[in-house]
Motif scaffolding. Structure first.
Motif, PDB file in Angstrom:
ATOM      1  N   VAL A 234     -12.167  43.907 -43.156  1.00  0.00           N
ATOM      2  CA  VAL A 234     -11.711  43.284 -41.917  1.00  0.00           C
ATOM      3  C   VAL A 234     -11.424  41.813 -42.172  1.00  0.00           C
ATOM      4  O   VAL A 234     -12.170  41.132 -42.906  1.00  0.00           O
ATOM      5  N   SER A 235     -10.350  41.335 -41.568  1.00  0.00           N
ATOM      6  CA  SER A 235     -10.019  39.916 -41.583  1.00  0.00           C
ATOM      7  C   SER A 235      -9.856  39.441 -40.151  1.00  0.00           C
ATOM      8  O   SER A 235      -9.270  40.160 -39.313  1.00  0.00           O
ATOM      9  N   THR A 236     -10.381  38.256 -39.832  1.00  0.00           N
ATOM     10  CA  THR A 236     -10.174  37.637 -38.520  1.00  0.00           C
ATOM     11  C   THR A 236      -9.589  36.246 -38.736  1.00  0.00           C
ATOM     12  O   THR A 236     -10.025  35.507 -39.623  1.00  0.00           O
ATOM     13  N   ASP A 237      -8.590  35.906 -37.947  1.00  0.00           N
ATOM     14  CA  ASP A 237      -7.943  34.605 -38.060  1.00  0.00           C
ATOM     15  C   ASP A 237      -7.703  34.049 -36.655  1.00  0.00           C
ATOM     16  O   ASP A 237      -6.834  34.552 -35.941  1.00  0.00           O
ATOM     17  N   PRO A 238      -8.529  33.063 -36.219  1.00  0.00           N
ATOM     18  CA  PRO A 238      -9.519  32.314 -37.001  1.00  0.00           C
ATOM     19  C   PRO A 238     -10.781  33.130 -37.239  1.00  0.00           C
ATOM     20  O   PRO A 238     -10.978  34.179 -36.630  1.00  0.00           O
TER      21      PRO A 238
ATOM     22  N   LEU B 252     -11.573  47.663 -33.829  1.00  0.00           N
ATOM     23  CA  LEU B 252     -12.039  46.328 -34.183  1.00  0.00           C
ATOM     24  C   LEU B 252     -11.847  45.423 -32.982  1.00  0.00           C
ATOM     25  O   LEU B 252     -10.750  45.337 -32.431  1.00  0.00           O
ATOM     26  N   SER B 253     -12.889  44.726 -32.561  1.00  0.00           N
ATOM     27  CA  SER B 253     -12.793  43.840 -31.397  1.00  0.00           C
ATOM     28  C   SER B 253     -13.464  42.509 -31.710  1.00  0.00           C
ATOM     29  O   SER B 253     -14.642  42.471 -32.102  1.00  0.00           O
ATOM     30  N   THR B 254     -12.729  41.415 -31.539  1.00  0.00           N
ATOM     31  CA  THR B 254     -13.333  40.104 -31.697  1.00  0.00           C
ATOM     32  C   THR B 254     -14.245  39.808 -30.508  1.00  0.00           C
ATOM     33  O   THR B 254     -14.070  40.351 -29.416  1.00  0.00           O
ATOM     34  N   LEU B 255     -15.202  38.919 -30.726  1.00  0.00           N
ATOM     35  CA  LEU B 255     -16.145  38.548 -29.664  1.00  0.00           C
ATOM     36  C   LEU B 255     -15.800  37.207 -29.036  1.00  0.00           C
ATOM     37  O   LEU B 255     -16.052  36.978 -27.858  1.00  0.00           O
ATOM     38  N   THR B 256     -15.251  36.286 -29.831  1.00  0.00           N
ATOM     39  CA  THR B 256     -14.801  35.002 -29.300  1.00  0.00           C
ATOM     40  C   THR B 256     -13.603  34.555 -30.105  1.00  0.00           C
ATOM     41  O   THR B 256     -13.347  35.036 -31.209  1.00  0.00           O
TER      42      THR B 256
ATOM     43  N   LEU C 264      -6.841  50.683 -27.437  1.00  0.00           N
ATOM     44  CA  LEU C 264      -6.653  49.242 -27.546  1.00  0.00           C
ATOM     45  C   LEU C 264      -6.236  48.703 -26.183  1.00  0.00           C
ATOM     46  O   LEU C 264      -5.329  49.239 -25.550  1.00  0.00           O
ATOM     47  N   THR C 265      -6.909  47.656 -25.740  1.00  0.00           N
ATOM     48  CA  THR C 265      -6.595  47.044 -24.452  1.00  0.00           C
ATOM     49  C   THR C 265      -5.882  45.708 -24.628  1.00  0.00           C
ATOM     50  O   THR C 265      -4.859  45.452 -24.003  1.00  0.00           O
ATOM     51  N   ARG C 266      -6.411  44.844 -25.490  1.00  0.00           N
ATOM     52  CA  ARG C 266      -5.841  43.505 -25.687  1.00  0.00           C
ATOM     53  C   ARG C 266      -5.353  43.386 -27.124  1.00  0.00           C
ATOM     54  O   ARG C 266      -6.158  43.299 -28.065  1.00  0.00           O
ATOM     55  N   VAL C 267      -4.046  43.433 -27.276  1.00  0.00           N
ATOM     56  CA  VAL C 267      -3.432  43.345 -28.596  1.00  0.00           C
ATOM     57  C   VAL C 267      -2.434  42.194 -28.595  1.00  0.00           C
ATOM     58  O   VAL C 267      -1.823  41.882 -27.567  1.00  0.00           O
ATOM     59  N   ARG C 268      -2.275  41.586 -29.750  1.00  0.00           N
ATOM     60  CA  ARG C 268      -1.387  40.434 -29.853  1.00  0.00           C
ATOM     61  C   ARG C 268      -0.757  40.413 -31.236  1.00  0.00           C
ATOM     62  O   ARG C 268      -1.448  40.246 -32.238  1.00  0.00           O
ATOM     63  N   LEU C 269       0.562  40.597 -31.276  1.00  0.00           N
ATOM     64  CA  LEU C 269       1.283  40.468 -32.529  1.00  0.00           C
ATOM     65  C   LEU C 269       1.489  38.989 -32.845  1.00  0.00           C
ATOM     66  O   LEU C 269       1.575  38.137 -31.946  1.00  0.00           O
ATOM     67  N   ASP C 270       1.618  38.686 -34.135  1.00  0.00           N
ATOM     68  CA  ASP C 270       1.847  37.302 -34.537  1.00  0.00           C
ATOM     69  C   ASP C 270       3.201  36.786 -34.070  1.00  0.00           C
ATOM     70  O   ASP C 270       3.373  35.584 -33.848  1.00  0.00           O
ATOM     71  N   SER C 271       4.170  37.687 -33.953  1.00  0.00           N
ATOM     72  CA  SER C 271       5.492  37.311 -33.444  1.00  0.00           C
ATOM     73  C   SER C 271       6.095  38.517 -32.740  1.00  0.00           C
ATOM     74  O   SER C 271       5.752  39.659 -33.038  1.00  0.00           O
ATOM     75  N   ARG C 272       7.004  38.254 -31.826  1.00  0.00           N
ATOM     76  CA  ARG C 272       7.592  39.348 -31.048  1.00  0.00           C
ATOM     77  C   ARG C 272       8.380  40.319 -31.918  1.00  0.00           C
ATOM     78  O   ARG C 272       8.464  41.506 -31.607  1.00  0.00           O
ATOM     79  N   ASP C 273       8.978  39.836 -33.004  1.00  0.00           N
ATOM     80  CA  ASP C 273       9.767  40.711 -33.866  1.00  0.00           C
ATOM     81  C   ASP C 273       9.011  41.126 -35.120  1.00  0.00           C
ATOM     82  O   ASP C 273       9.595  41.643 -36.064  1.00  0.00           O
ATOM     83  N   GLY C 274       7.685  40.931 -35.134  1.00  0.00           N
ATOM     84  CA  GLY C 274       6.882  41.316 -36.284  1.00  0.00           C
ATOM     85  C   GLY C 274       6.040  42.548 -36.009  1.00  0.00           C
ATOM     86  O   GLY C 274       6.131  43.173 -34.947  1.00  0.00           O
ATOM     87  N   VAL C 275       5.197  42.905 -36.976  1.00  0.00           N
ATOM     88  CA  VAL C 275       4.335  44.091 -36.855  1.00  0.00           C
ATOM     89  C   VAL C 275       2.868  43.741 -37.026  1.00  0.00           C
ATOM     90  O   VAL C 275       2.006  44.580 -36.780  1.00  0.00           O
ATOM     91  N   ARG C 276       2.570  42.521 -37.405  1.00  0.00           N
ATOM     92  CA  ARG C 276       1.211  42.153 -37.782  1.00  0.00           C
ATOM     93  C   ARG C 276       0.443  41.565 -36.600  1.00  0.00           C
ATOM     94  O   ARG C 276       1.001  40.832 -35.781  1.00  0.00           O
ATOM     95  N   ALA C 277      -0.855  41.872 -36.523  1.00  0.00           N
ATOM     96  CA  ALA C 277      -1.747  41.331 -35.500  1.00  0.00           C
ATOM     97  C   ALA C 277      -2.951  40.723 -36.215  1.00  0.00           C
ATOM     98  O   ALA C 277      -4.013  41.338 -36.332  1.00  0.00           O
ATOM     99  N   SER C 278      -2.804  39.500 -36.707  1.00  0.00           N
ATOM    100  CA  SER C 278      -3.787  38.930 -37.624  1.00  0.00           C
ATOM    101  C   SER C 278      -5.010  38.334 -36.936  1.00  0.00           C
ATOM    102  O   SER C 278      -5.932  37.894 -37.624  1.00  0.00           O
TER     103      SER C 278
END
Length: 518
Positions: free
Chosen positions: A97-101, A170-174, A62-76
């Motif tokens: 798979v879910s993507t948001d947006p 899993l990698s988003t495209l846009t 994984l190169t580009r990861v983003r959690l929903d919050s700094r103290d959370g575990v989810r990357a939605s």
């Protein structure tokens, strides 16, 4: 009259069968092995050597990861899960798979291994697909979060995909800003039924027990407390970032595989050992293990359905050697039940402690019970038990340098391997297993302050086999430090990474297990 269940051997039967075998310390040594690349275990199939001769991938982490919050575990931004823990060639597995947006994405499937040091091989690329936002389920009874997402793709496993642990990247495209490539993993195991020298069991029950996706939802986060039998957890949900020890972005979607288990697989495949893989749920019967010479419990292997325990007892009694290269193992009885749509073995909970009438099982019951289940004393399987406190850190110290496991290491009485004990371990071995020897012992400190004795043991099985207990989650940290892996730390203590003594001990154990001394 009902015939006795021979897979549930009593302690008396164990002691009788073991007493008929010579003490394992008296056995003569097999051929030595060291950690050179040209020393390869060639007793079994060449499948793993041939697989690892294929080119590995330079880009699988994984190169580009983003959690929903700094103290959370989810990357939605993108997340997913698989419909089964393990799957065989020719069978199918659904990937949700879910993507948001909502946005397009691709899935790259990698098999983890050695591959010339690159650590994984690209097996196939799927997509692009049109992603959508899939719903987060409300907390159900016992705070279970059980997703019912629409499958994004159904993957039929090709016949030439060997057993192993597979990561789907899993990698988003846009996305809405025009920047793409947010990433996450899904993880699954490909199993097989071929005879093999080594069966490596993944500790995925424990991965799921600690998984807090989406919002502090694990067996440890129930409002009643963090140790009772109150919470159910489902495999039908993504893995969030691992919530203990360290904040490792490679754990997003991959459970505990990359942080606590992958170095052993990387090292085994580097040396060409004939290894095959299974999930905890594949050990509910002994059939798979009985076709192998060695069974390995790896990393943090805390949660076992009682059927797993009975299966592994059966393996030992039938001559399979057992290596507990793990800590805090066989601690909690965790019964499986089916999913909402009827798929077997998709939900588990902390049913009760192993330990039988042993004092620490009684203590767990008093502190956290009542529990609906109680397991047998795990010490009579592993050779050493879970203790209280079970977490801390310390050095792994040689206690019996003339034992065959130390051949070729040059280790001396009292010599320490820094930081190898942690962050959970075993101790207090049963005193009445004939031939049991304490090969390592010392003190771990909980919180850097509270001391607890740990012990590493070996005892002989009934058919020339043996059982080894390394007494630490971190054993594989000193075997290899492959790409995508971070060395963990906890309780103000940390392992140091690859150590030739740990590598040699492990070679010695595997050579003896694969080629037992008559």
């Amino acid at each position: 009259m009902t015939k006795p269940n021979r897979s549930r051997i009593s302690r008396r039967e164990l002691l009788k069968s073991v007493s008929m075998t010579p003490a394992i310390g008296a056995l003569t040594s097999t051929a030595m092995a060291d950690d050179r690349d040209d020393v390869i275990a060639r007793a079994g199939s060449s499948l793993i050597r041939e697989e690892n001769a294929k080119p590995g991938s330079r880009d699988w982490q994984l190169t580009r990861v983003r959690l929903d919050s700094r103290d959370g575990v989810r990357a939605s931004k993108i997340e997913g899960y698989c419909s089964r823990q393990s799957v065989a060639a020719g069978e199918s597995i659904d990937i949700m798979v879910s993507t948001d947006p909502a946005q397009a994405y691709v899935i790259e499937i990698f098999r983890t291994g050695y591959y010339g040091g690159r650590g994984a091989r690209l097996m196939t690329k799927l997509g692009p697909f049109d992603g959508s936002v899939q719903p987060v389920p409300e907390a159900g009874d016992k705070r279970i979060r059980e997703c019912q997402w629409t499958p994004s793709v159904t993957l039929t496993i090709p016949d030439d995909w060997p057993s192993g642990v597979y990561l789907g990247r899993l990698s988003t495209l846009t996305d809405s800003t025009g920047f793409g490539y947010w990433q996450n993993y899904v993880v699954f195991i490909v199993r097989d039924d071929r005879p093999a020298d080594i069966l490596l069991q993944c500790s995925d029950n424990t991965w799921q027990a600690y998984n807090q996706w989406p919002d502090r939802d694990s067996v440890y986060t129930h409002p009643k407390g963090n140790q009772g039998p109150w919470a159910d957890v489902s495999f039908d949900r993504p893995y969030g970032m691992y919530p203990q020890i360290f904040e490792n972005p490679q754990t997003i979607g991959s459970g505990e595989w990359l942080c606590f288990e992958y170095p052993l697989a990387y090292w085994l495949e580097k040396h060409g050992y004939d290894v095959t893989y299974c999930s905890n749920s594949d050990m509910l019967t002994p059939d798979r293990g009985l076709t192998c010479k060695t069974f390995i419990s790896n990393g943090h292997d805390e949660y076992w359905d009682i059927r797993q325990y009975n299966s592994v007892v059966k393996l030992r009694d039938e001559g399979v050697s057992l290596l507990f290269l793990s800590g805090n193992s066989v601690c909690w009885v965790s019964p499986f039940r089916g999913s909402m749509d009827g798929r077997a073995n998709r939900i588990l909970f902390r049913g009760g402690p192993y330990g039988g009438e042993y004092k620490w099982a009684e203590l767990r019951e008093q502190q956290h019970g009542p529990f609906p289940h109680r397991g047998p004393d795990e010490g009579y399987l592993m050779g050493s038990r879970n203790v209280d406190p079970v977490n801390g850190g310390g050095d792994w110290v040689c206690a019996l340098p003339d034992h065959w496991i130390f051949e070729g290491t040059g280790m001396k009485q009292g010599e320490a391997i820094p930081g190898l004990i942690g962050w959970e371990y075993h101790g207090d071995p049963p005193r009445d297993i004939p031939g049991l020897q304490v090969v390592g012992k010392g003190t771990a400190l909980q919180g850097g302050v509270n001391p607890q004795a740990w012990t590493s043991t070996v005892y002989p099985g009934p058919k020339g086999n043996f059982v080894f207990n390394a007494s630490t989650i971190w054993w594989c940290q000193d075997l290899a430090s492959p790409p995508g892996h971070w060395i963990p730390w906890s309780h103000w203590s940390r392992p140091h990474g690859p150590d030739d003594r740990v590598q040699q001990i492990t070679h010695n154990l595997l050579r003896r297990a694969i080629n037992p001394v008559a």
